[in-house]
Every structure is written in C-alpha cells, then in structure tokens.
Design a protein around this motif. Structure first.
Motif, short mmCIF file in Angstrom:
data_model
loop_
_atom_site.label_atom_id
_atom_site.label_comp_id
_atom_site.label_asym_id
_atom_site.label_seq_id
_atom_site.Cartn_x
_atom_site.Cartn_y
_atom_site.Cartn_z
N GLY A 164 0.83 -1.21 0.00
CA GLY A 164 0.00 0.00 0.00
C GLY A 164 0.85 1.25 0.00
N CYS A 165 1.96 1.19 0.75
CA CYS A 165 2.83 2.35 0.85
C CYS A 165 3.52 2.63 -0.48
CB CYS A 165 3.86 2.10 1.97
SG CYS A 165 4.78 3.55 2.44
N TRP A 217 -0.77 5.70 -7.18
CA TRP A 217 -1.80 4.84 -7.76
C TRP A 217 -2.91 4.52 -6.79
CZ3 TRP A 217 1.86 0.74 -10.45
CH2 TRP A 217 2.61 1.41 -11.44
N TYR A 218 -2.50 4.34 -5.52
CA TYR A 218 -3.52 3.91 -4.55
C TYR A 218 -4.58 4.99 -4.35
CZ TYR A 218 -5.34 0.84 -0.96
OH TYR A 218 -6.14 -0.03 -0.27
N GLU A 219 -4.17 6.24 -4.49
CA GLU A 219 -5.10 7.33 -4.29
C GLU A 219 -6.27 7.26 -5.27
OE1 GLU A 219 -4.67 8.73 -1.59
OE2 GLU A 219 -6.34 10.13 -1.80
N LYS A 220 -5.96 6.75 -6.48
CA LYS A 220 -7.02 6.61 -7.48
C LYS A 220 -8.06 5.60 -7.03
CE LYS A 220 -4.22 8.10 -11.35
NZ LYS A 220 -2.84 7.68 -11.57
N ASN A 266 -9.57 2.59 1.97
CA ASN A 266 -8.89 3.20 3.11
C ASN A 266 -8.88 2.32 4.36
OD1 ASN A 266 -8.14 5.52 1.78
ND2 ASN A 266 -10.11 6.53 2.18
N VAL A 267 -9.94 1.52 4.55
CA VAL A 267 -10.03 0.70 5.76
C VAL A 267 -9.09 -0.52 5.72
CG1 VAL A 267 -11.58 -0.76 7.12
CG2 VAL A 267 -12.30 1.53 6.45
N PRO A 268 -8.95 -1.23 4.59
CA PRO A 268 -7.97 -2.32 4.56
C PRO A 268 -6.55 -1.80 4.75
CG PRO A 268 -9.52 -2.54 2.75
CD PRO A 268 -9.75 -1.19 3.35
N LEU A 269 -5.64 -2.67 5.21
CA LEU A 269 -4.29 -2.22 5.57
C LEU A 269 -3.48 -1.54 4.48
CD1 LEU A 269 -3.22 -4.78 8.20
CD2 LEU A 269 -3.12 -2.31 8.41
N PHE A 307 -3.64 1.95 5.03
CA PHE A 307 -2.75 2.48 6.07
C PHE A 307 -1.38 2.78 5.46
CE2 PHE A 307 0.02 1.97 9.87
CZ PHE A 307 -0.54 2.97 10.64
N GLY A 308 -0.90 1.88 4.62
CA GLY A 308 0.37 2.10 3.92
C GLY A 308 0.29 3.36 3.06
N ASN A 309 -0.84 3.51 2.36
CA ASN A 309 -1.06 4.67 1.50
C ASN A 309 -1.04 5.96 2.32
OD1 ASN A 309 -1.88 6.19 -0.80
ND2 ASN A 309 -3.98 6.15 0.00
N LEU A 310 -1.63 5.86 3.50
CA LEU A 310 -1.68 7.02 4.40
C LEU A 310 -0.26 7.46 4.76
CD1 LEU A 310 -3.81 8.62 6.18
CD2 LEU A 310 -3.18 7.06 8.02
#
Lengths: 117, 339, 146
Positions: A39-40, A47-50, A60-63, A66-69
């Motif tokens: 995710g990070c 890409w994850y933001e899309k 957003n809730v799956p882990l 959290f990496g994306n965050l």
C-alpha cells in the motif's frame, strides 16, 4: 452506490489476503506486513489514491490504505518542511491509528482476562 | 531382568505391572467421545488459577494426588514431562509432593518415554513403584508455540488441537496385570517437514520407523496385538503412517488407531486433524486403554506415543521438525521371552 | 536422504487436505466488505458533522480500532476471525486485533515485561516495515518526485 463500491473493493482486497493465506501458508503477521508495504509503495507512486477516490473506505479501511496514508503523509510533509519530512511524515500520518491502537489495547489489557477460543 | 533384543528393543520377563492410572482432562476433552473414561473433568480450564501455566501446574498436582489416592503403593520416583519451557508444569506440579523426580522431555511422546523408563527402573530393582506422567494445556501451548488466543486467525485443516489434561500411571513390581512386556525406543527421524501446523506429517516417519523396528526386533506379527495405537498423528499422520508401512510390506491397518483421532469428534468439536499434546496419549492410555486392558476387552496392545521435537526458535531459524516415537507393549499376561 | 525427503513431501501434499479456499474467500469477501461499509458509514457521518476529509478518515480509523479492541477483549473478535479469515485480518480492525490480543494475553507476565514488551509481537513488523517503506518513498519523492 458509494457503499456498494466500498463493499466490493474492500471485500476483494480481503479475498487477495485469503488466497495468500490458504495458498502460501503465510501467517497473518506476514500478510499484514505485505499489505502495508504494498500500500505504501502504491501510495508513493500515486496509484492507490485513485483506488481510494473510487472506493472510499473500501480502499482506506484495509491495511494497504494504512500504507497509503504513510506515503501520502511523507509527501505532504516533504512539501511543507522539506527533507526532514522524509523521516517525520510517515509516522506523523500514522500517529492517530497507532496511538489509538496502543491506548485501546492497553485499556483492554487492564480490563479483560485471556479467554479460551 | 530386561534384555536388549534386536536393534532398539528391550523385553521384560519379570512382571512389570501398570498398577493404576489417573486422568484429569479439560472441558472439551470431557465432552468428547472418551469423556466417560476419565477420572476428573475440569469445569473450567483455568482450574481456578490466574494464568494458563498455573492452571496446567494445578492439573498436574491434582492428578498425581488423585493417582496416589486411588493406589496405596508408595512411589519411589516420578518421571514426568510437558511442553512448557524447561518442563515447568511438571516441576511446579510436583513441588509439594516430596517424591524424587526425573524431569523428561519428549514433546508429545513424553508419556511413552516415561512408561519405558519407569519399566526399566522397576525391572532393575532400583524402584518398586514409579509414577509415569505427562501433561499439556491447549491455552499454554497456543501461547507458547503459536499466537495469543485472542488473535483472529484460522487454523488450517492439517492442524491438531492440543489436549488439556494430565495422564499418570503407577508402574510397579507388584504382580498384577496388565504388564509392560517390551519397549522399543525410537530414533529421531526427520523427513524435512517444516510446516508446524502439520505435525502429523512430521511425526509419521518416526512412528513408522519405530513400529517397523518393533516387529523386526521381536519377531512378532501385527496380529499379535488387538490394538496398535499411536499418540497424536491425527487423520493426516494416520494416512501417511499406513502408506510408509505399506512400502515396508507391513500391514497394521486392521488393528490400527490413533489417540488423537479417538480423543475428539472431528465433526462436532472442530478439532481438524485430531488431538495432540503430551496429555493426548497419556489421557487416552490412562482412561480408555487401561480400563479396557483391565476389563479384558483388550488383551495385548502396542502403544506408540509420538513427538515432534522442535522449538519456536528452531522453526524460526528454518530447521525442520524432527519426529520421535516410543513403542510400549502392554499385555494382560506376562510374557516369557525365549531369548 | 534428499530423495526420501522429496518423495515424502509429495506424499504429505497428497495426504493433507487443502483449506476450503472458495468457501474461505466468500466469507472473507463478505466480512471484509462489511467492515469497509461500516467504515464508509462512519466517514460519511463525520463529513456531514462538519469534519474535513482528512480528519474524518482518521476518526474512522480510530473508531474502528477502538471497536475491534473491545471485541478482542470480549473474546468475540477471535470468533469472527475464525469464520472470516483474511476478511477480519486485512482491515484496520485486524491491525487493532493484532495489537490488543498480545496485550491481553501477556498481561499475566506483568505490565512492563508482559504487556509492555510484547504488545507489538505481531504488529511490530507492520510498523517497522511500514515506516521504513515510507522513508524510502520519501527519499524517492524528495529527489525525483517533485
């Protein structure tokens, strides 16, 4: 529609985890690490933001969320304070989640006793 | 006097009796198909203690006190072991009993090891009565070897369920049936299984090796026994054991069973491949098998507790799981070995 | 010996039943999806209560984490996990469960060496590698991304 998208995308991310558990015998600790790291990286690439724009809490809730965050936090921090943000951005963005987990886990440890499965 | 025959078997011509047994088990074991054979069933697996380890210690103590109440013979030694680090359950369980103690470790094969060594002690004349015992607890084992109990994960279908309880037997020179007539001590056999949630597969080669050695050494035929029963191979290990013996042209399928399979009802108790742990074979022996030997429903059994020798560190460092098994022949009549 | 080991590993594979993967995936999909729907509901509620998007996201995580902690302490989360597998491991609630379960379990060894030292026995690697990855992402972003 919003809820349906969250349900489908969130469910699918969990299915990927389930296939990994059953097929590769990865323990849940390894799954958690893998998902946060992936995710990070995807977050770093933007890409994850899309996916998050499409699925909301489903992403957003799956882990990986959290990496994306963490990745998002690093980028924002670098934009506002410069090089120091490389170190501070990630943990700063994850601070709410980590502190919430620590506080609630500690409270649970004070209140509850271990139970049999 | 005991005599060594073949590669790894000892036979006893003078009577070595199993004078009495006592079994204390947890709630799930008590609710299983063998519930009626156990002396004591806990109402709560915490046993009134503050931790799972303290609960296992209390179970050991209660069960050994029960054995000594059921049987007036005064024990000269206790041989006991368990799965907790440095055999803590046995140590603290017998702390107040003031009986000389040999702590032993054979993972889930501990009870077979204890019975074998107890027979040797009694046969040598070094002791008149010796207690052989082993214990395990589902919760203390999960905590030590796997994950915290509250972690929300799934157990794979090959996993076994650690039995909560303690099984103990008084081995004696008093001439009363049933008798321990032979023991075949297993070698460590490691076929490279690394999956710690598939212990049956890790132990089956050791069980096959030990059973095969027993029949080679004694010259006996499987039909000599009413029952050949391993410790905790479970359903997966059972399949593999029978296949491995089949390759050696030894067929025991007619009289074969496994304590782990007998202990739980897999359909209703959600125990996957079966029961495991030191207490699995100890409780099935002290409960069902001993009573059937006493009543005459069983006359000759070969009892083979099986163990997976490993630690969480050895697994994390990439070592495979080494298996071991100890066979003990128990018969309702003493045997005059012509050797 | 290597030959025997190889042959035996084939035998083991054949004798060991596979996990019911399809059934597990369906259960994981529904439970995991449901947890995300609850998350979406909380986020929407926060947004309509006047919080900005970032704060709403953080509050959603905090509420889910606290709820999962409570369910873990009550012994319910392990039951959900047994049913749902990855469906309750992968969401942020699974992270919370992996912090709370050792905290409760190791309380017996005291609050410093038990709860304190072992609370991150499962989640520690997540924080370690998550942070490391974020620093690496930051380095790339700093030098190449802007």
């Amino acid at each position: 529609m919003e809820y349906l998208k969250a349900f489908a995308v969130g469910g699918l991310i969990c299915v990927i985890g389930q296939i990994l558990i059953d097929k590769t015998k990865l323990t849940s600790a390894r799954i958690l690490v893998l998902f946060v790291v992936v995710g990070c990286i995807l977050g770093g690439l933007g890409w994850y933001e899309k996916l998050a724009d499409f699925a909301g809490a489903g992403a957003n809730v799956p882990l990986p969320g959290f990496g994306n965050l963490l990745a998002k936090g690093v980028k924002e921090e670098i934009d506002s304070v410069g090089a120091l943000g490389i170190l501070t951005g990630g943990i700063k963005a994850g601070a709410g989640g980590i502190a919430a987990a620590i506080v609630s886990a500690f409270a649970a440890a004070v209140i509850f006793r271990p139970k049999e499965k | 006097m005991a005599k060594h025959i073949g590669k790894q078997t000892m036979v006893f011509s003078s009577p070595v009796s199993v004078l009495e047994t006592a079994v204390t088990v947890g709630t799930k074991e008590g609710a299983g198909p063998l519930g009626k054979y156990f002396d004591q069933i806990l109402k709560d697996n915490m046993a009134g203690q503050k931790s799972w380890e303290a609960a296992e210690i209390a179970i050991v103590k209660q069960n050994l006190q029960l054995l000594m109440k059921k049987c007036t013979a005064k024990p000269d030694y206790i041989l006991s072991g368990d799965l907790l680090n440095q055999c803590c359950a046995s140590t603290y369980g017998i702390r107040d009993l003031e009986i000389p103690f040999f702590g032993i470790f054979g993972a889930c094969s501990t009870f077979g090891e204890a019975l074998s060594l107890a027979a040797v002690l009694v046969d040598s004349g070094g002791a008149e009565n010796v207690i052989a015992a082993a214990s395990s607890h589902f919760c203390s084992a999960e905590r030590q070897f796997r994950f915290p109990l509250e972690l929300g994960n799934q157990r794979p279908p090959t996993a076994t369920y650690t039995v909560t309880g303690d099984g103990a037997a008084m081995v004696s020179n008093a001439d009363k049936p049933p008798y321990i007539t032979a023991v075949t001590t297993g070698k460590i056999v490691d076929y490279g299984v690394k999956d710690s949630s598939n212990m049956g597969a890790a132990m089956a080669p050791a069980a096959a090796d030990c059973i095969y050695a027993h029949f080679c050494d004694t010259g006996r035929h499987p039909d000599h026994y009413d029952l050949i029963i391993t410790g905790d191979l479970g359903y997966v290990g059972k399949d593999l054991l029978l296949q491995l013996l089949d390759e050696k042209k030894l067929d025991i399928s007619k009289q074969y069973s496994d304590c782990g399979i007998e202990m739980f009802d897999r359909e209703t108790q959600d125990t996957h491949s079966g029961g495991s742990g030191c207490a699995c074979s100890a409780a099935v022996f002290g409960g069902m098998l001993y009573r059937k030997l006493k009543s005459g429903a069983l006359k000759r059994i070969l009892f083979i507790p099986t163990g997976a020798l490993m630690s969480t560190d050895s697994i994390n460092e990439g070592e495979s799981i080494a298996g071991i098994a100890h066979a003990v022949a128990i018969e309702s009549e003493a045997v005059k070995w012509n050797i | 010996m290597e030959n025997i080991k190889q042959k035996y590993s084939q035998m083991v594979k054949k004798a060991s039943p596979d996990s019911p993967i399809l059934k597990n995936c369906i259960k994981a999909f529904f439970v995991g999806g449901l947890i995300c729907v609850i998350g979406q509901f909380i986020t929407n509620f926060m947004l309509t209560s006047g919080f900005d998007e970032k704060t709403s996201g953080t509050l959603t995580s905090v509420i889910l984490i606290a709820a999962a902690s409570l369910l873990t302490g009550l012994g319910i989360y392990s039951k959900i996990g047994k049913f749902a597998g990855a469906g309750s491991i992968v969401p942020i609630t699974g992270f919370s469960n992996s912090v709370t379960s050792p905290a409760v379990e190791f309380k017996q060894e005291g609050f410093i060496l038990g709860v304190g030292a072992k609370i991150f026995i499962i989640a520690g690697p997540v924080i370690l590698y998550g942070t490391l990855t974020s620093v690496i992402v930051g380095i790339f972003y700093y030098f190449l991304g802007r």
